[in-house]
Design a protein around this motif. Sequence first.
Motif, PDB file in Angstrom:
ATOM      1  N   ASP A   1       0.860  -1.171   0.000  1.00 27.72           N
ATOM      2  CA  ASP A   1       0.000   0.000   0.000  1.00 27.72           C
ATOM      3  C   ASP A   1       0.907   1.235   0.000  1.00 27.72           C
ATOM      4  N   PRO A   2       0.608   2.252  -0.798  1.00 26.37           N
ATOM      5  CA  PRO A   2       1.510   3.410  -0.861  1.00 26.37           C
ATOM      6  C   PRO A   2       1.612   4.168   0.450  1.00 26.37           C
ATOM      7  N   TYR A   3       0.618   3.996   1.332  1.00 27.09           N
ATOM      8  CA  TYR A   3       0.584   4.769   2.570  1.00 27.09           C
ATOM      9  C   TYR A   3       1.042   3.979   3.786  1.00 27.09           C
ATOM     10  N   GLY A   4       1.767   2.883   3.551  1.00 20.00           N
ATOM     11  CA  GLY A   4       2.416   2.223   4.671  1.00 20.00           C
ATOM     12  C   GLY A   4       1.765   0.962   5.168  1.00 20.00           C
ATOM     13  N   HIS A   5       0.748   0.435   4.466  1.00 19.44           N
ATOM     14  CA  HIS A   5       0.138  -0.814   4.903  1.00 19.44           C
ATOM     15  C   HIS A   5       0.604  -1.939   3.984  1.00 19.44           C
ATOM     16  N   VAL A   6       0.587  -3.165   4.510  1.00 17.27           N
ATOM     17  CA  VAL A   6       1.039  -4.327   3.760  1.00 17.27           C
ATOM     18  C   VAL A   6       0.031  -5.463   3.957  1.00 17.27           C
ATOM     19  N   LEU A   7      -0.333  -6.135   2.872  1.00 19.30           N
ATOM     20  CA  LEU A   7      -1.230  -7.275   2.921  1.00 19.30           C
ATOM     21  C   LEU A   7      -0.626  -8.434   2.153  1.00 19.30           C
ATOM     22  N   MET A   8      -1.182  -9.632   2.363  1.00 17.17           N
ATOM     23  CA  MET A   8      -0.723 -10.811   1.636  1.00 17.17           C
ATOM     24  C   MET A   8      -1.928 -11.550   1.068  1.00 17.17           C
ATOM     25  N   LEU A   9      -1.881 -11.871  -0.231  1.00 16.90           N
ATOM     26  CA  LEU A   9      -2.942 -12.651  -0.856  1.00 16.90           C
ATOM     27  C   LEU A   9      -2.934 -14.078  -0.317  1.00 16.90           C
ATOM     28  N   VAL A  10      -4.154 -14.632  -0.118  1.00 24.10           N
ATOM     29  CA  VAL A  10      -4.257 -16.004   0.389  1.00 24.10           C
ATOM     30  C   VAL A  10      -5.169 -16.886  -0.455  1.00 24.10           C
ATOM     31  N   HIS A  11      -5.980 -16.294  -1.341  1.00 26.63           N
ATOM     32  CA  HIS A  11      -6.898 -17.127  -2.118  1.00 26.63           C
ATOM     33  C   HIS A  11      -7.527 -16.308  -3.236  1.00 26.63           C
TER      34      HIS A  11
END
Length: 667
Positions: free
Chosen positions: A362-372
């Motif tokens: 995320d450009p504003y400092g958040h991070v996610l991970m795809l799971v499905h």
Amino acid sequence: MLRARWFAVAATTFLLVAGFIGSPVSAAESPAAALSATCGETADLTVLPSPVAPWKGAPLRVIVVAEKPLEGRLSLVAPNGSIAATSSDRHGGGPYSWFAEIAAPAAGTWHATLSLDHASAGCAKVTREIVVNAQKPASPRTPAGHIWQVRDSWNSTTESLFSAWIEKLFDAPPEQDLSWKVWHEVLRDQSRNFLYNYLGRGEDNMTLSLRPDCADFVYFLRAYFAFKMGLPFGYANCSRGSGGKAPKCYQWFDIEHPETRPAPPPEQDLASRTIAVVSAAPAQNFLGLFAQAQPLDAPASPSVPSATPKLKRPATFAEYLRDVGDVVHSGAVRVAVNDDNTDFYSVPLTQKALRPGTVYADPYGHVLMLVHRVPELNGKPGVFLAVDAEPDGSITRKRFWRGNFLFVHDPALGTSGFKHFRPIVGDKNGPLRRLTNAEIGRNPHYGDFALEQARISAEDFYDRMDDVMSPEPLDPVRAMSDAITSLNEQVKTRVTSVENGRKYQDKQTGFTAMPNGASIFQTSGAWEDYSTPARDFRLLIAIDVVRNFPERFARRSDRYAMPGGKSIEDTKGDLRDVLATELASRKFSYTRSDGSQWTLSLKDVIERAADFEMAYNPNDCAEIRWGAAENTEEAATCKRHAPQAQRATMASDYRAWFRERHWPTHI
């Protein structure tokens, strides 16, 4: 370039018995080697039993992973020839996997058989032998001074296993709300984690209390898998970006040289020490994973690396993860796309590339991970599901949509978008290193480095993602209902965050210090854990997406299956009517200051959008944080207000960021 593929734990140990692309497996090593050489359907099949050295005193779990969308049934055949377990449930959307488990396996030679539907002659069945010992075999040895020994390589096979492990770990029907208070609750769920006690050391039985933030979380998942499988791992010490420049990485620490707490990059040092000063609360406490639990009141490790670090080797995997968490942050995921000195690389927007384990910056400092990936079906939109960690340590699964996955181009923010962990390899007799972008592009196991995301606009990005998730024309009403459902999930997640803040403040006698300026979005301590400025910023964008859906439909009407006899304007009007009805019918409740419940609708949330520009301060009561108007029944229970000086600063200095949906890039 690749390290030894096989490692011996005991003479009867069963490992990755599969046909590796470009890596021949002899008939002596695999009973199905001939099949792998002649049957295209099974060329990319991988079978992994758990634990690494199966024995009758531990459950036997078997996962079969395929790159192609094969149909079939997995059977586990006992030494006496009886079928002990079967599974026809194929998971995933690339890679694809089957899973079966035996709680108390008998000693002897088992057979894992995948019976394929519609297979060519001679390729209908693929069988692997699994030897289950009568006595517990020795666990893999770890050399003195090491956290784990690198025994295998990152390649297409281990990447597929990583994807399958991630998908299994967070598996549930798409419509189910899925969340955990802390990440170790997921790892200790043996029905989810097929690597539970994989090494046979009881390594997952310790009491855990590790609370990673969003960036820590994706690194920890990768490190956990590498630890179990004996794979290379490393992490970079990066800046967050400053002075209009993107984040940049300066040092890299691999698992064979895990010196910790390096000095922060020069432009990060001053900002980090400033943040430490304005945060009044102590940093959160880390307890050991796979080590002796520490008391809750034990001194916490500093959340900001010291300018004069004391370099040492961590003694346990728990200490190693703690050290990783002390160094990594979201800046490492936002490093410029053409930079090779980073832990991640950009990938194309395709179903094949966007597989479980893919990280989103995320450009504003958040991070996610795809799971499905949920495929498009009967007019219902396809969707990607992802997980993330919040500052309070909670883990939540959520769907890809514009309100959760923000995308912009701004040189000061670095490169946002979907990325993969950069492969780590060991050259012959050389140290571990990360492949460059060019090497990834021509590597037969990868070949998926791409600059596509850096070259398209935000609107093009979301349009492209719509096409990837739903290649066929969509029913416009179903598509809008899906967006409303996503907003509803986002609001429910915020309920938990506000409630955590309410409970925390109920135990406090004073006020939580508010950082200065843009540091309200990234800091440490109680403000980081219990305020919601970043979440509310995203919520406001999500509100815009939902209430503007009819207009977006009109702009991209070619993406939708138009109702018979309806014009674009007619359908746009129908969508507005459905939107009003749906928003009023979607209800949720939050806990007020006196412990009572108050019910709101999504319609209330959208009508209160302006109030959410000032609703993130944990010193305010829950009623204010949900936009309750003064002198109303809803607000009557409010007993706590943020200091007037904080409210004044929020109104005069910070509110414009939220009103204009403009993230302060000088953070």
